[in-house]
Design an enzyme around this catalytic site. Sequence first.
Site, PDB file in Angstrom:
ATOM      1  N   PRO A 100       0.801  -1.230   0.000  1.00  7.76           N
ATOM      2  CA  PRO A 100       0.000   0.000   0.000  1.00  7.76           C
ATOM      3  C   PRO A 100       0.830   1.275   0.000  1.00  7.76           C
ATOM      4  O   PRO A 100       1.856   1.364   0.685  1.00  7.76           O
ATOM      5  CB  PRO A 100      -0.804  -0.100   1.302  1.00  7.76           C
ATOM      6  CG  PRO A 100      -0.888  -1.550   1.584  1.00  7.76           C
ATOM      7  CD  PRO A 100       0.390  -2.151   1.067  1.00  7.76           C
ATOM      8  N   ASN A 101       0.355   2.224  -0.773  1.00  8.97           N
ATOM      9  CA  ASN A 101       0.894   3.593  -0.845  1.00  8.97           C
ATOM     10  C   ASN A 101       2.229   3.714  -1.555  1.00  8.97           C
ATOM     11  O   ASN A 101       2.722   4.833  -1.730  1.00  8.97           O
ATOM     12  CB  ASN A 101       0.987   4.233   0.553  1.00  8.97           C
ATOM     13  CG  ASN A 101      -0.382   4.364   1.178  1.00  8.97           C
ATOM     14  OD1 ASN A 101      -1.309   4.841   0.524  1.00  8.97           O
ATOM     15  ND2 ASN A 101      -0.533   3.922   2.423  1.00  8.97           N
ATOM     16  N   ARG A 104       5.548  11.207  -1.959  1.00  9.26           N
ATOM     17  CA  ARG A 104       5.188  10.810  -0.593  1.00  9.26           C
ATOM     18  C   ARG A 104       6.370  11.075   0.346  1.00  9.26           C
ATOM     19  O   ARG A 104       7.422  10.429   0.216  1.00  9.26           O
ATOM     20  CB  ARG A 104       4.867   9.320  -0.591  1.00  9.26           C
ATOM     21  CG  ARG A 104       4.582   8.743   0.750  1.00  9.26           C
ATOM     22  CD  ARG A 104       4.504   7.228   0.686  1.00  9.26           C
ATOM     23  NE  ARG A 104       4.118   6.711   1.975  1.00  9.26           N
ATOM     24  CZ  ARG A 104       4.227   5.447   2.346  1.00  9.26           C
ATOM     25  NH1 ARG A 104       4.702   4.566   1.501  1.00  9.26           N
ATOM     26  NH2 ARG A 104       3.858   5.070   3.547  1.00  9.26           N
ATOM     27  N   TYR A 123      11.270   8.955   2.143  1.00  3.52           N
ATOM     28  CA  TYR A 123      11.289   7.917   1.114  1.00  3.52           C
ATOM     29  C   TYR A 123      12.086   8.287  -0.134  1.00  3.52           C
ATOM     30  O   TYR A 123      12.228   7.457  -1.033  1.00  3.52           O
ATOM     31  CB  TYR A 123       9.850   7.552   0.722  1.00  3.52           C
ATOM     32  CG  TYR A 123       9.071   6.954   1.872  1.00  3.52           C
ATOM     33  CD1 TYR A 123       9.467   5.742   2.441  1.00  3.52           C
ATOM     34  CD2 TYR A 123       7.954   7.597   2.404  1.00  3.52           C
ATOM     35  CE1 TYR A 123       8.766   5.191   3.508  1.00  3.52           C
ATOM     36  CE2 TYR A 123       7.244   7.054   3.470  1.00  3.52           C
ATOM     37  CZ  TYR A 123       7.657   5.852   4.017  1.00  3.52           C
ATOM     38  OH  TYR A 123       6.965   5.303   5.069  1.00  3.52           O
ATOM     39  N   ASN A 181       8.209  -5.321  -0.672  1.00  5.80           N
ATOM     40  CA  ASN A 181       8.100  -4.198   0.257  1.00  5.80           C
ATOM     41  C   ASN A 181       6.629  -4.153   0.666  1.00  5.80           C
ATOM     42  O   ASN A 181       5.798  -3.631  -0.078  1.00  5.80           O
ATOM     43  CB  ASN A 181       8.524  -2.874  -0.372  1.00  5.80           C
ATOM     44  CG  ASN A 181       8.451  -1.751   0.670  1.00  5.80           C
ATOM     45  OD1 ASN A 181       7.866  -1.912   1.742  1.00  5.80           O
ATOM     46  ND2 ASN A 181       9.039  -0.608   0.352  1.00  5.80           N
ATOM     47  N   ALA A 225       2.885  -0.648   4.919  1.00  4.45           N
ATOM     48  CA  ALA A 225       2.336  -0.721   6.273  1.00  4.45           C
ATOM     49  C   ALA A 225       1.850  -2.122   6.645  1.00  4.45           C
ATOM     50  O   ALA A 225       1.717  -2.443   7.838  1.00  4.45           O
ATOM     51  CB  ALA A 225       1.196   0.288   6.421  1.00  4.45           C
ATOM     52  N   GLU A 282      12.365  -9.320   2.358  1.00  2.00           N
ATOM     53  CA  GLU A 282      11.591  -8.147   2.767  1.00  2.00           C
ATOM     54  C   GLU A 282      12.479  -6.912   2.631  1.00  2.00           C
ATOM     55  O   GLU A 282      13.625  -6.933   3.111  1.00  2.00           O
ATOM     56  CB  GLU A 282      11.164  -8.333   4.226  1.00  2.00           C
ATOM     57  CG  GLU A 282      10.487  -7.124   4.839  1.00  2.00           C
ATOM     58  CD  GLU A 282      10.225  -7.323   6.354  1.00  2.00           C
ATOM     59  OE1 GLU A 282      10.346  -8.469   6.866  1.00  2.00           O
ATOM     60  OE2 GLU A 282       9.922  -6.308   7.002  1.00  2.00           O
ATOM     61  N   HIS A 320      12.657  -2.449   2.737  1.00  2.00           N
ATOM     62  CA  HIS A 320      12.045  -1.146   3.058  1.00  2.00           C
ATOM     63  C   HIS A 320      12.983  -0.046   2.610  1.00  2.00           C
ATOM     64  O   HIS A 320      14.210  -0.151   2.792  1.00  2.00           O
ATOM     65  CB  HIS A 320      11.803  -1.010   4.562  1.00  2.00           C
ATOM     66  CG  HIS A 320      10.907  -2.070   5.097  1.00  2.00           C
ATOM     67  ND1 HIS A 320       9.545  -2.025   4.968  1.00  2.00           N
ATOM     68  CD2 HIS A 320      11.187  -3.233   5.739  1.00  2.00           C
ATOM     69  CE1 HIS A 320       9.020  -3.113   5.515  1.00  2.00           C
ATOM     70  NE2 HIS A 320       9.989  -3.866   5.974  1.00  2.00           N
ATOM     71  N   ARG A 362      12.407   4.682  13.254  1.00  2.00           N
ATOM     72  CA  ARG A 362      11.162   5.462  13.125  1.00  2.00           C
ATOM     73  C   ARG A 362      10.221   5.183  14.304  1.00  2.00           C
ATOM     74  O   ARG A 362      10.664   4.757  15.354  1.00  2.00           O
ATOM     75  CB  ARG A 362      10.529   5.175  11.756  1.00  2.00           C
ATOM     76  CG  ARG A 362      11.459   5.582  10.595  1.00  2.00           C
ATOM     77  CD  ARG A 362      10.830   5.355   9.253  1.00  2.00           C
ATOM     78  NE  ARG A 362       9.636   6.187   9.077  1.00  2.00           N
ATOM     79  CZ  ARG A 362       8.713   5.986   8.148  1.00  2.00           C
ATOM     80  NH1 ARG A 362       8.845   4.970   7.306  1.00  2.00           N
ATOM     81  NH2 ARG A 362       7.668   6.779   8.053  1.00  2.00           N
TER      82      ARG A 362
HETATM   83  C1  DQA Z   1       8.014   1.217   4.230  1.00  2.39           C
HETATM   84  C2  DQA Z   1       8.007   1.406   5.745  1.00  2.39           C
HETATM   85  C3  DQA Z   1       6.624   1.184   6.316  1.00  2.39           C
HETATM   86  O1  DQA Z   1       6.637   1.417   7.726  1.00  2.39           O
HETATM   87  C4  DQA Z   1       5.639   2.143   5.683  1.00  2.39           C
HETATM   88  O2  DQA Z   1       4.330   1.892   6.158  1.00  2.39           O
HETATM   89  C5  DQA Z   1       5.674   2.121   4.206  1.00  2.39           C
HETATM   90  C6  DQA Z   1       6.974   2.079   3.534  1.00  2.39           C
HETATM   91  C7  DQA Z   1       9.391   1.559   3.614  1.00  2.39           C
HETATM   92  O3  DQA Z   1       9.633   1.172   2.475  1.00  2.39           O
HETATM   93  O4  DQA Z   1      10.193   2.245   4.241  1.00  2.39           O
HETATM   94  O5  DQA Z   1       4.648   2.208   3.518  1.00  2.39           O
HETATM   95  O6  DQA Z   1       7.758  -0.161   3.937  1.00  2.39           O
END
Ligand code: DQA
Length: 148
Positions: A9-10, A17, A22, A73, A76, A97, A99, A106
């Site tokens: 998501p997102n 963003r 990021y 990735n 959330a 995994e 990020h 964080r």
């Molecule tokens: C994320 C870190 C997550 O906590 C966050 O909700 C994201 C992006 C990252 O790539 O740093 O959506 O996965």
Amino acid sequence: MRIAVVHGPNLRLLGRREPAVYGTETLADVNALLSEEAASLGVELEFFQSNHEGEILDFVDAASARVEAFLVNPGALTHTSVALRDALTGVARPFVEVHLSNTAAREPFRHHSFLSDVAAGVVFGFGAQSYVLGLRGLVARLRKVNPA
Ligand code: DQA
């Protein structure tokens, strides 16, 4: 060797963003970087992004028939989804995994991942390079297990 890259998501918002967290690269930039790395590693990638948990679960299930591994990735969903953990363990394909941000530095709710302990590896904090490093690690692992 074929690998699916899953963006949760997102992540389609990358570029606009929270750039301080990021970075300014877009999702298309990340995928282009990965495609370049995949070409030099001699592997094939397919890409998937969804804001919907169920769609991601369906994708993992369907893609598992044609890929050897996943680079994920989870966004959330990392911190919330037992369902994604179960999907990835259920299809019995190794996954890494990744990020962009250093989640350990964080908010406390980002410190726990439902996936890390069942992942082949985890890379975080290197921006778009987290994906590239994750892909390299995943391919090295697959090649060690199944030398071609
Ligand atoms: C994320 C870190 C997550 O906590 C966050 O909700 C994201 C992006 C990252 O790539 O740093 O959506 O996965």
